[in-house]
Every structure is written in C-alpha cells, then in structure tokens.
Design a protein around this motif. Structure first.
Motif, PDB file in Angstrom:
ATOM      1  N   UNK A 282       0.844  -1.194   0.000  1.00  0.00           N
ATOM      2  CA  UNK A 282       0.000   0.000   0.000  1.00  0.00           C
ATOM      3  C   UNK A 282       0.879   1.244   0.000  1.00  0.00           C
ATOM      4  N   UNK A 283       0.319   2.329  -0.515  1.00  0.00           N
ATOM      5  CA  UNK A 283       0.973   3.629  -0.468  1.00  0.00           C
ATOM      6  C   UNK A 283       0.026   4.610   0.219  1.00  0.00           C
ATOM      7  N   UNK A 284       0.550   5.363   1.171  1.00  0.00           N
ATOM      8  CA  UNK A 284      -0.233   6.397   1.848  1.00  0.00           C
ATOM      9  C   UNK A 284       0.081   7.736   1.204  1.00  0.00           C
ATOM     10  N   UNK A 285      -0.858   8.215   0.380  1.00  0.00           N
ATOM     11  CA  UNK A 285      -0.666   9.494  -0.317  1.00  0.00           C
ATOM     12  C   UNK A 285      -1.972  10.271  -0.300  1.00  0.00           C
ATOM     13  N   UNK A 286      -1.865  11.566  -0.291  1.00  0.00           N
ATOM     14  CA  UNK A 286      -3.033  12.456  -0.368  1.00  0.00           C
ATOM     15  C   UNK A 286      -4.111  12.094   0.654  1.00  0.00           C
ATOM     16  N   UNK A 287      -3.673  11.683   1.839  1.00  0.00           N
ATOM     17  CA  UNK A 287      -4.602  11.353   2.909  1.00  0.00           C
ATOM     18  C   UNK A 287      -5.352  10.058   2.723  1.00  0.00           C
ATOM     19  N   UNK A 288      -4.910   9.200   1.800  1.00  0.00           N
ATOM     20  CA  UNK A 288      -5.613   7.958   1.488  1.00  0.00           C
ATOM     21  C   UNK A 288      -4.618   6.818   1.359  1.00  0.00           C
ATOM     22  N   UNK A 289      -5.027   5.636   1.771  1.00  0.00           N
ATOM     23  CA  UNK A 289      -4.225   4.435   1.584  1.00  0.00           C
ATOM     24  C   UNK A 289      -4.650   3.758   0.289  1.00  0.00           C
ATOM     25  N   UNK A 290      -3.699   3.557  -0.617  1.00  0.00           N
ATOM     26  CA  UNK A 290      -3.984   2.987  -1.926  1.00  0.00           C
ATOM     27  C   UNK A 290      -3.361   1.597  -2.046  1.00  0.00           C
ATOM     28  N   UNK A 291      -4.109   0.671  -2.621  1.00  0.00           N
ATOM     29  CA  UNK A 291      -3.592  -0.673  -2.862  1.00  0.00           C
ATOM     30  C   UNK A 291      -2.695  -0.680  -4.092  1.00  0.00           C
ATOM     31  N   UNK A 292      -1.662  -1.530  -4.051  1.00  0.00           N
ATOM     32  CA  UNK A 292      -0.726  -1.600  -5.167  1.00  0.00           C
ATOM     33  C   UNK A 292      -0.095  -2.981  -5.230  1.00  0.00           C
ATOM     34  N   UNK A 293       0.418  -3.317  -6.419  1.00  0.00           N
ATOM     35  CA  UNK A 293       1.272  -4.500  -6.528  1.00  0.00           C
ATOM     36  C   UNK A 293       2.589  -4.107  -7.167  1.00  0.00           C
ATOM     37  N   UNK A 294       3.626  -4.907  -6.866  1.00  0.00           N
ATOM     38  CA  UNK A 294       4.969  -4.668  -7.394  1.00  0.00           C
ATOM     39  C   UNK A 294       5.507  -5.969  -7.957  1.00  0.00           C
ATOM     40  N   UNK A 295       6.056  -5.912  -9.155  1.00  0.00           N
ATOM     41  CA  UNK A 295       6.819  -7.014  -9.729  1.00  0.00           C
ATOM     42  C   UNK A 295       8.287  -6.614  -9.698  1.00  0.00           C
ATOM     43  N   UNK A 296       9.122  -7.444  -9.062  1.00  0.00           N
ATOM     44  CA  UNK A 296      10.550  -7.154  -8.971  1.00  0.00           C
ATOM     45  C   UNK A 296      11.338  -8.187  -9.784  1.00  0.00           C
ATOM     46  N   UNK A 297      12.497  -7.793 -10.271  1.00  0.00           N
ATOM     47  CA  UNK A 297      13.340  -8.763 -10.975  1.00  0.00           C
ATOM     48  C   UNK A 297      13.642  -9.973 -10.087  1.00  0.00           C
ATOM     49  N   UNK A 298      13.818 -11.124 -10.703  1.00  0.00           N
ATOM     50  CA  UNK A 298      14.054 -12.354  -9.922  1.00  0.00           C
ATOM     51  C   UNK A 298      15.329 -12.262  -9.101  1.00  0.00           C
ATOM     52  N   UNK A 299      16.303 -11.489  -9.586  1.00  0.00           N
ATOM     53  CA  UNK A 299      17.565 -11.337  -8.855  1.00  0.00           C
ATOM     54  C   UNK A 299      17.620  -9.999  -8.127  1.00  0.00           C
ATOM     55  N   UNK A 371      -7.226  11.103  -9.632  1.00  0.00           N
ATOM     56  CA  UNK A 371      -6.497   9.916 -10.065  1.00  0.00           C
ATOM     57  C   UNK A 371      -5.056  10.269 -10.437  1.00  0.00           C
ATOM     58  N   UNK A 372      -4.908  11.372 -11.181  1.00  0.00           N
ATOM     59  CA  UNK A 372      -3.578  11.811 -11.591  1.00  0.00           C
ATOM     60  C   UNK A 372      -2.745  12.228 -10.389  1.00  0.00           C
ATOM     61  N   UNK A 373      -3.362  12.942  -9.452  1.00  0.00           N
ATOM     62  CA  UNK A 373      -2.645  13.343  -8.242  1.00  0.00           C
ATOM     63  C   UNK A 373      -2.084  12.129  -7.513  1.00  0.00           C
ATOM     64  N   UNK A 374      -2.875  11.060  -7.450  1.00  0.00           N
ATOM     65  CA  UNK A 374      -2.425   9.864  -6.741  1.00  0.00           C
ATOM     66  C   UNK A 374      -1.268   9.181  -7.458  1.00  0.00           C
ATOM     67  N   UNK A 375      -1.359   9.042  -8.777  1.00  0.00           N
ATOM     68  CA  UNK A 375      -0.283   8.382  -9.523  1.00  0.00           C
ATOM     69  C   UNK A 375       1.020   9.178  -9.408  1.00  0.00           C
ATOM     70  N   UNK A 376       0.928  10.493  -9.491  1.00  0.00           N
ATOM     71  CA  UNK A 376       2.127  11.334  -9.370  1.00  0.00           C
ATOM     72  C   UNK A 376       2.719  11.234  -7.967  1.00  0.00           C
ATOM     73  N   UNK A 377       1.849  11.253  -6.947  1.00  0.00           N
ATOM     74  CA  UNK A 377       2.330  11.186  -5.566  1.00  0.00           C
ATOM     75  C   UNK A 377       3.036   9.865  -5.294  1.00  0.00           C
ATOM     76  N   UNK A 378       2.502   8.769  -5.837  1.00  0.00           N
ATOM     77  CA  UNK A 378       3.159   7.471  -5.654  1.00  0.00           C
ATOM     78  C   UNK A 378       4.518   7.465  -6.349  1.00  0.00           C
TER      79      UNK A 378
END
Length: 412
Positions: A282-299, A371-378
């Motif tokens: 999750x990311x806490x931005x603009x007074x809201x907790x947003x759900x997210x997923x992350x894909x990381x390289x295997x190494x 929506x744009x504010x949230x993406x930029x803040x993240x």
C-alpha cells in the motif's frame, strides 16, 4: 451502459420487448478511411459530451396481434434507458430510466398491453449511480431483490412491488460485486463480494431475510462463478496471482463434486518462464491508503537501483490490483520487463472499485484530477526509495489508462 442486445423475449415467448433509437437530432462526426490509394470520409452519428443524444423509446411487439405497443417512459427525451427486464409476469416489463447527469434512476413497471407505466422506486445521489444487472424478480410475484450503494457500500435489498423496502439483505463495510441469482425454493440469494478484501472475490449465499449467511468458497484469491439455472450446482474458476485457474464443479452448499480442469501443465510451464510473484503493498498518499502490486526482478538486490514502469488504468470502479491470475499480453509483457531488470508497479487510485461509494465516486465531475494526483504522488514517493532509479520512472496504460498516463506526464 455495457449492453449490446436491445431486444428481449417475454417469459412465455409470445412478446418481444425492444429499444428504438431515433438519431435524427444527433450531429454527425467523420473519420478518414485512407484506403489503398485515395482517402474517403466516413460519416456517422456521434453525440459528444453535452450534445444531443438519440431519443430512446421502448416497445413491445405482440406476436399474436402482430402489432407493437409503445411504453410510456415520460415526456423527457434527454434521458437514458439503461436497462429493461421482464418480470415474472408476462404482462409486466421493468424499465429503468436515468437522467442525463446519471445521479437519479427510476424503476418503472410497464403494462405491456396498455403501455402505461408506474414508478415504484426512485434512487437519487449527489454523485453518479452505477448501472447494473442486479435485478431479480421472485417467483412469488410480489417481491424483487436488487443492489444499491445507498448506505455507502453496494448491498442487496429486498423490496415489494410497490417499491417499499422490506429488508436490507447484506450489510457491512464491503461491496457486493455481483448478484448471481435467487433460489426460489429456499428463499436464498447467491452473490459475490469483496468482504474478505478488495483484492479478492468470494461466493456467499444468504436468505433474503438476511439470515443464515454462508461463505461457499474457501481458497483465498479470485473466484468466478457460473451457476446452473436451477441453483443446484455451480462451476467455480478459482485463481490467485501466482496460481493458474482451477475449474471445479460444486453443489449449491459449496461441496466440491469434481475437478474439471486443474491446469497443472500450465502451472508447471509458467514456473519455467520465471513468472514472478506479485508483492502486494500500500501507499499512503493524499490522505488515502492505496492498494498496489509490485513485480521485482528475480535477482532483485536492494543495494541496487532499478528503473520503474507504472501501469495504470484507474477508471471509475475499475481495479488492476487484484489477486487473480493474469496471462494476457499486457501481464506477460510486465513479467518480461521484470525479468529484464525493471520494477513494474500498479496502483489503484481514488475512484477505483470495491472500496465503497465514497472512495469510488469522489471523482464525479472531475475525472482525471484525483487519479492523476495519486499516480504522481506514488511516483514521487517511490523516487525516494533507495532501490529506485529516480531518473527512470515511466508510466503507461490503455484506454482510460492512456488518458491517465498522458495527464500524469503533463502534470507530474
């Protein structure tokens, strides 16, 4: 409004209810068909936002008399008719009428012999009202169930045919995402909800008096349900973010009868191709907790810095952050990028689904702003992370996500 069929047989099969669209007042738009040598203009009716729409009317064709009858949908022509449904009565058609701002919806019952209608239920909101297919008339001929967000979350309600609420069938700080149907023999409704988590979907049953609720799916993840018409069986397609779909047959009480497809071969194959497990955060931005997923390289090495590609859709009621298995082109490309040394991140901004009316509808009349504010803040928050290359953060999306990507690049 999510439908491509505009005609419907009556319960007894002797009448057809249908839409008629009068486009006379709709202005024309044109595009160029380039062709092999010379371009040609193609003209078609296309109502832009705020311009005049088609005038929509509802009719019923009677096979015996071979005559259509027009239903009375009111004098207003600048409106929508997002749904029509036959009731259990062969003489009664349900019509849903909505204003242009999409914040007021009326449920009308039409006498298909006379064409007269009466409004039995009106719902109003200070934001939009979602159009859905969750309307079921019970076999007793006296009641129906439907869903509404009027208490802040999408829930099932029982009404009589005068539009009087008898019972709120489900309740809680979670959304019903699909009303599957109603078993008239047991007076029991089947529905799918995000009660466990906005990231998951599970099947439940409950009596329409709100009692004897039962969770029928057991494995964490995403359950897609196809129920038999007699409500004795259902097919469940279950998956999780790293588990290929398993298709099973169940009795209506949830007991598994047999496995139809376990996709064992596919599961083994994706392991060979370094199909990467999602990390949910999750990311806490603009007074809201947003759900997210992350894909990381295997190494992945936290001591190194990685470029980040953000994937966005972000439109009203949508979700990209879910615990279901994804195998289409975009998902496979994201896994490929992660295997090439990129981090791929997706965030469900304000306005996305399965988190209640307030979270979803706050973008009403200001699409693209929050929506744009949230993406930029993240993105800015990620730029501060030690393992992120702050000079190499990109964003992409399709459809509404393309709109979001362009806005984020322009404003961020």
């Amino acid at each position: 409004f999510g439908f491509a069929k505009a005609w419907f047989w009556s319960p007894e099969g002797d009448r057809i209810a249908f839409y008629k669209f009068n486009e006379e007042r709709v202005k024309e738009f044109f595009m160029t068909e380039w062709g092999e040598l010379y371009p040609e203009p193609i003209r078609f009716k296309y109502p832009k936002a705020g311009e005049q729409n088609s005038v929509v009317s509802i009719h019923v064709y009677h096979l015996e008399s071979e005559e259509p009858k027009t239903m009375d949908v009111g004098e207003e022509t600048d409106q929508y008719i997002p749904r029509i449904n036959w009731t259990r009565d062969n003489d009664v058609l349900a019509i849903r009428r909505m204003n242009r701002l999409q914040n007021k919806q009326a449920l009308m019952l039409a006498n298909v012999v006379t064409g007269s209608t009466r409004t039995i239920l009106t719902e109003e909101s200070d934001t939009w009202i979602d159009v859905h297919d969750n309307l079921i008339f019970l076999s007793n001929g006296e009641q129906f169930i439907t869903t509404s967000e009027k208490d802040g979350y999408n829930h099932v309600y029982l009404y009589n045919l005068e539009g009087e609420e008898i019972q709120q069938v489900t309740n809680g700080e979670w959304d019903v995402t699909e009303l599957i149907g109603h078993d008239d023999r047991e007076y029991r409704a089947f529905y799918v909800s995000a009660e466990e988590s906005p990231l998951q979907r599970h099947l439940y049953s409950v009596r329409v008096d709100g009692k004897r609720k039962k969770k029928l799916t057991t494995k964490a993840g995403w359950n897609s349900i196809n129920m038999s018409r007699d409500f004795k069986y259902y097919i469940n397609s279950w998956s999780d973010f790293y588990s290929a779909p398993e298709v099973t047959l169940h009795r209506k009480n949830g007991r598994e009868v047999r496995t139809i497809e376990d996709n064992k071969a596919l599961q083994e194959r994706i392991t060979e191709y370094n199909y990467i497990e999602k990390e949910f955060t999750t990311f806490d931005v603009n007074g809201t907790t947003l759900n997210a997923f992350v894909l990381k390289p295997t190494d992945f090495d936290s001591a190194k810095k990685y470029p980040v590609l953000m994937y966005v859709y972000g439109g009203p009621g949508s979700q990209t952050v879910t615990r279901n298995f994804e195998s289409r082109d975009r998902a496979i490309w994201h896994h490929y990028l992660a295997n090439q040394g990129y981090m791929v991140v997706s965030v469900d901004n304000r306005g996305t689904g399965a988190r209640g009316r307030q979270f979803k509808n706050q973008t009403y009349k200001q699409l693209g702003v929050l929506e744009t504010q949230d993406q930029i803040a993240v993105a800015k928050q990620m730029a501060e992370m030690e393992h992120v290359d702050a000079d190499r953060i990109g964003i992409w999306g399709w459809s509404y996500g393309g709109y979001m990507s362009t806005l984020s690049l322009a404003e961020g």
